[in-house]
Scaffold this active site. Sequence first.
Site, PDB file in Angstrom:
ATOM      1  N   GLN B 217       0.865  -1.182   0.000  1.00  0.00           N
ATOM      2  CA  GLN B 217       0.000   0.000   0.000  1.00  0.00           C
ATOM      3  C   GLN B 217       0.901   1.232   0.000  1.00  0.00           C
ATOM      4  O   GLN B 217       1.409   1.643   1.040  1.00  0.00           O
ATOM      5  CB  GLN B 217      -0.937  -0.046   1.212  1.00  0.00           C
ATOM      6  CG  GLN B 217      -1.792  -1.314   1.252  1.00  0.00           C
ATOM      7  CD  GLN B 217      -2.821  -1.406   0.123  1.00  0.00           C
ATOM      8  OE1 GLN B 217      -3.632  -0.506  -0.056  1.00  0.00           O
ATOM      9  NE2 GLN B 217      -2.771  -2.482  -0.666  1.00  0.00           N
ATOM     10  N   ALA B 258     -11.709   2.469   4.447  1.00  0.00           N
ATOM     11  CA  ALA B 258     -10.783   1.630   3.695  1.00  0.00           C
ATOM     12  C   ALA B 258      -9.891   2.456   2.762  1.00  0.00           C
ATOM     13  O   ALA B 258     -10.057   3.669   2.640  1.00  0.00           O
ATOM     14  CB  ALA B 258     -11.572   0.596   2.901  1.00  0.00           C
ATOM     15  N   HIS B 259      -8.988   1.783   2.088  1.00  0.00           N
ATOM     16  CA  HIS B 259      -8.020   2.487   1.239  1.00  0.00           C
ATOM     17  C   HIS B 259      -8.690   3.181   0.057  1.00  0.00           C
ATOM     18  O   HIS B 259      -9.655   2.693  -0.499  1.00  0.00           O
ATOM     19  CB  HIS B 259      -6.901   1.570   0.748  1.00  0.00           C
ATOM     20  CG  HIS B 259      -7.332   0.294   0.102  1.00  0.00           C
ATOM     21  ND1 HIS B 259      -6.421  -0.630  -0.354  1.00  0.00           N
ATOM     22  CD2 HIS B 259      -8.554  -0.237  -0.151  1.00  0.00           C
ATOM     23  CE1 HIS B 259      -7.071  -1.651  -0.865  1.00  0.00           C
ATOM     24  NE2 HIS B 259      -8.340  -1.458  -0.761  1.00  0.00           N
ATOM     25  N   ASN B 260      -8.144   4.341  -0.275  1.00  0.00           N
ATOM     26  CA  ASN B 260      -8.551   5.121  -1.457  1.00  0.00           C
ATOM     27  C   ASN B 260      -9.917   5.785  -1.321  1.00  0.00           C
ATOM     28  O   ASN B 260     -10.405   6.389  -2.277  1.00  0.00           O
ATOM     29  CB  ASN B 260      -8.559   4.252  -2.732  1.00  0.00           C
ATOM     30  CG  ASN B 260      -7.343   3.356  -2.827  1.00  0.00           C
ATOM     31  OD1 ASN B 260      -6.232   3.795  -2.543  1.00  0.00           O
ATOM     32  ND2 ASN B 260      -7.536   2.111  -3.185  1.00  0.00           N
TER      33      ASN B 260
END
Lengths: 363, 363, 363
Positions: B217, B258-260
Amino acid sequence: LRKLSGAFSVAQALEAVGETFNSSTSHHGLTHLAGLAQADQQALSFLSDRRYLSEAQASRAGAILVSDSLRAALPASVSERLVTVANPYLSFARISQWIAVQLEAQRESQEGRDLAPRPFGVGAWVHPSARLGQGVQLAPGVVIGAGTVIEDRVRLSAHCVVGRDCTIGADSLLYPHVVIYDDCQLGARAVVHSGTVIGGDGFGFARAQEQWVKIAQLGAVRIAADVEIGSNCSVDRGTLEDTVIEQGCKLDNLIQIAHNVRIGARTVIAACVGIAGSARIGSDCMIGGSVGILGHLDVVDKVTITPMSLVMSGLDKPGVYSGSSPLQAHRDWEKSAALLRNLPDLRSRLRALEALSKKTDQP
Amino acid sequence: LRKLSGAFSVAQALEAVGETFNSSTSHHGLTHLAGLAQADQQALSFLSDRRYLSEAQASRAGAILVSDSLRAALPASVSERLVTVANPYLSFARISQWIAVQLEAQRESQEGRDLAPRPFGVGAWVHPSARLGQGVQLAPGVVIGAGTVIEDRVRLSAHCVVGRDCTIGADSLLYPHVVIYDDCQLGARAVVHSGTVIGGDGFGFARAQEQWVKIAQLGAVRIAADVEIGSNCSVDRGTLEDTVIEQGCKLDNLIQIAHNVRIGARTVIAACVGIAGSARIGSDCMIGGSVGILGHLDVVDKVTITPMSLVMSGLDKPGVYSGSSPLQAHRDWEKSAALLRNLPDLRSRLRALEALSKKTDQP
Amino acid sequence: LRKLSGAFSVAQALEAVGETFNSSTSHHGLTHLAGLAQADQQALSFLSDRRYLSEAQASRAGAILVSDSLRAALPASVSERLVTVANPYLSFARISQWIAVQLEAQRESQEGRDLAPRPFGVGAWVHPSARLGQGVQLAPGVVIGAGTVIEDRVRLSAHCVVGRDCTIGADSLLYPHVVIYDDCQLGARAVVHSGTVIGGDGFGFARAQEQWVKIAQLGAVRIAADVEIGSNCSVDRGTLEDTVIEQGCKLDNLIQIAHNVRIGARTVIAACVGIAGSARIGSDCMIGGSVGILGHLDVVDKVTITPMSLVMSGLDKPGVYSGSSPLQAHRDWEKSAALLRNLPDLRSRLRALEALSKKTDQP
C-alpha cells in the site's frame, strides 16, 4: 491448553469453590477441564444441556459434573464418573477460576522466573498528587494523572493511561493499553481488556453556517462494581451528565457506548454492538452481537435482542425481539430483495383483486 | 459534572463567545450548563426544539437560551429567565467550549498540582531529523519518526506514535494511544481520540495458486483541517493514491475507512460505520451508525443514510435513504422472515390469481 | 505518492519478482506504479479487467501490464506500451512489494537519517527468561513477558506488548500498539496492524442468582504462518481449547473473532465482521464487510458471504450467500418496512382469495 502439574480430585475442586461434595466415589488424578468430546481421563467435564447427553455417554472424561435431572437420563455405564451438583455450568465456571489461579501461581514459580521480579514497578509515570492504595501493581509505561485514586490491589498492565481525577476501584484489573480519560470512575473488581477507551468525547456538534462547532463533553463515565469490558470498546463521556454502566454488566469486544447512555445492572452485551446517545437500557437485558440501538429511547428490563437487529424505538415490554434479514443463496436473495422493494405494488394488486372478488361475489 | 468555582453571568458567557447580549435582565450566579430537566438555579440551559417546551416551562434553570420563535410559545411566568439568541444550540455549543477551557485552568491550578510539572516533556523518543514547532507538548511514551513535522502548539498525549515523514497540523490534539503510520498528514486543529489508527495498510491481495500475495500500500492518508475522529477508528492508507478526508468532517468511534476512500467536506459519520475501498462520499452527508457502504461507488453531496443500512450502489441524488430491517417480537419476526424468503412464491400465486380474474372478467 | 529516485525498466521489475520478460520493446524510465487513469509516462500500470479497456486505451502510462487475451482487445495505437504477463494483477502485486522495499531503503538513506540510529533497541522491557532470535528489532516501549520466544528477524514496533509464554514466528512484523496476551502463538511472516488485541478473554459467564460468574478462559490463540490481521481487531482466546486461524488467512480491520472459533486456510475476512463463539469457518471462504456469523455452527470451504449478511445456521454447500436488506429512498422504505411486518396478513388475504377463486372456478 495448560494443565496443572499436580493432580486434583473433584472433592477438592468443589470444596475450594465453596460447594459441597456429595458423592461416594473419589475421582482423583484430574489435571484440567475439558469439553465432553475432547476430555481424557485426566479431565473434569460437565453436562448442563440435554442436547449433549450422547456426548456425555461417549465421553472419556475422568469425571463429569451433572445435575440430578440429567443424571437420571444417563445409562449406568457412566454413572460411576458422574458427580451431582445443583448447577453444573456454574460449578464449572467457579472451578475454572480456581484452576486459573493455580496455573498463574505455577507459571510464576517456574525455573528462571525468579531471576528477576516481573517488570512491574518500573517505568511508570505517576503524578505526585495521585494516590495509590496497598498492593497496587504498575507495569511499564503506565501513566496516572493528577488527583487520581488507584484503590487497593489494582493491577494496571503495560501502557495503561489513566487521566486526572479518576477513581479505579479495588481489585480491578486493566489489561495492557487501556485508556481512561479524566474524571472517570470504575467500581471495584472491574476487568477491562486491551485497547478499550473509557471517557472519550461524546459525538456532539452544532451546525454553524459552513462548519460544525464542537459541544464540549463536560460529563464523564461512571461504572459500578463487577463490570467486565472486552477489548477495543469505546465508552464515551456524557455531555452534561455521566454515561453510566451499572453493577455487574458484562460487555464483549468492539462495543460502542455513546454519551449519556445508561445501562442497567447485569445486562450483557455481545460484540460489535452500537448504542447511540442518551439511550437507556434496562437491567438483565441480553443484547446480541452487532445489534444497533438508536438514541433517546428506553428499553425496559429483561429484554433480549437477537443479533444484528436495529432497535429504532423504545421497548416497553420484556421479551425477545428480532429484526435481522434472513440469509439466502445469493440468487434467491436477489429476487426477494427486489420483491421487498415492490411490496407496496404487491399489496395494491392484492387489494385490486380483493375489490374485484367482492364485486364478483355480490351478484 | 464539574462546576466552575466562580460564577458567571449570561452576558459574560455570550460576550466571551463573540455573541451579543440583548436582554434587560442580568442572570448572574451561574456555575455550569445543564439540560432543562436536570438544571438548578445555578445552571444555564437552552431550548432549541419545540418538543421540549413543557420541559422549559417546568425547568428550574437560572437562565435559558431560546430563539425568538420559541420564546413566543412560552408563558410569561418563565420569560424573566429567557435569553434570546439567534441559534440556542449553537450558542450552547460555544459556551460549552468556553466553560471547558475554564474548567481546565481551574483543574491545573488546584492545590498540589503545582508541586510538579505535568509529566509532559519526559520519556518521549523523537528522531533527530523530526521538527517540532513552538509550544509542542509531548507526553510520556510519545514516539516520533524521522522527517516528521509537528507544527506549533500540537499536543501529543501519552504513547502516541507518529511514523516517519508525517505532518501534524498546528493546534492539533491527539489523545493517548493514537497511531499515525508513515507519510500521513493531519491538517490544523485535528482532534483524534485514543486507539485510532491512521495509515494502516489497505486490504489488498492478489491470488496466486495457493496463497494471497500482498499488494504493498504505497499511498498514505491526507486529512484536511478541522477534522475530529473518535476512538478506535481505522483509516487505511491508499494503494497508489491517498485516502482523503476533507475539511471539517467529524467521525465518531469504531469507524472503518478503507483504502482510497474520499470523504467530502463537513460530512459526519456515526459510530461503527464501515466504508469499503475506493468509495467516494460527497460533502455535507450524514451517515448513520453501523451503516455499510460498498466500494468503488459514488455518493453525491447532501445524502443522509439512516442507521444500519447497506449502500450497495452509487447514489446520485441528495436525500434520505434507508435499508434496515424492522424490529419485531421474535415470534412475529420468525413468520415475516420466512415469508420474506417466500416472496417469489407469493408473487407467483398473485399472478396466477390475476390471470384467472382476467379470464373470469372477460366472458 | 512517493516515487523512486532512480528509474527502472519493466524488464528489471519483472526479473526482480521472478517473472520472465517477453517483450521486444524496452519501457525504461519508470519511477512508480499508478492506476490507468492517474498514470503518467513515468508510471507502470496494469489492466486485469475488461471493464477498464477504454481507460487503458486513454492511459498515459509509460507501460501497461496486460494478459494475452486483453491485449488482443486493445488497438495498435497502445500496443507498443503493453507488456504481456500471465496474470497482470499478480505481477502488479509482486512489483508493488519490490518497490516498497526500495522506497524503504531510499527513505533510510536520506540525508540526516544517519545522524542517529533508528530509535530501536532502547526503552524496551524484556523479561530475562524470554528468548530473542537473530536480528530481532525492538522499538521503544516494547514489553515482552517471561518465557516468550521471539524468533529471528521479528520486528516489534513501538509499545507492542507480548505476554508470557508466547511465540512470535520468524520474520513477523507487529505494528505499534499490538497486544498479545499470554500463551498465544503467531506463525512465521505474521503481519499484525496497530491496536489489534490477540488473546483477550472470551466472553463466557455463568448465571448465579443475582450475578454473572466469569468462566476463566484457559485456552489461547494459535495463528498459523502467513496470516495478516488489520488494525483494531479482537481475537479472543479459547475457553478450554485454542482459537485457531489457519495458514494464509487475511483479516481486515475492526474484526471480532470470538473464543474457540476456527478459521480455515486462506479465508479472507473484510472489515467490521463479527464471528461468534465456537463457529468453524472453512478454507478459501470470503466473508464480506460487516457480516455477522453466529456461534456453534459450521461453514464449509469456499463459501462467499456478501456484506452485512447474518449467518444464523450452518452452511453445508459452497456458494454465494446474501442476507442484507435493500436500500431505498426513506419514504419508500417506510412503506416496505411496514409491509414486511404485515407479510403474514398479506399471505392470509392471498390464501382467502385463492380459496374463493377455487370455489368460483368449480361450478
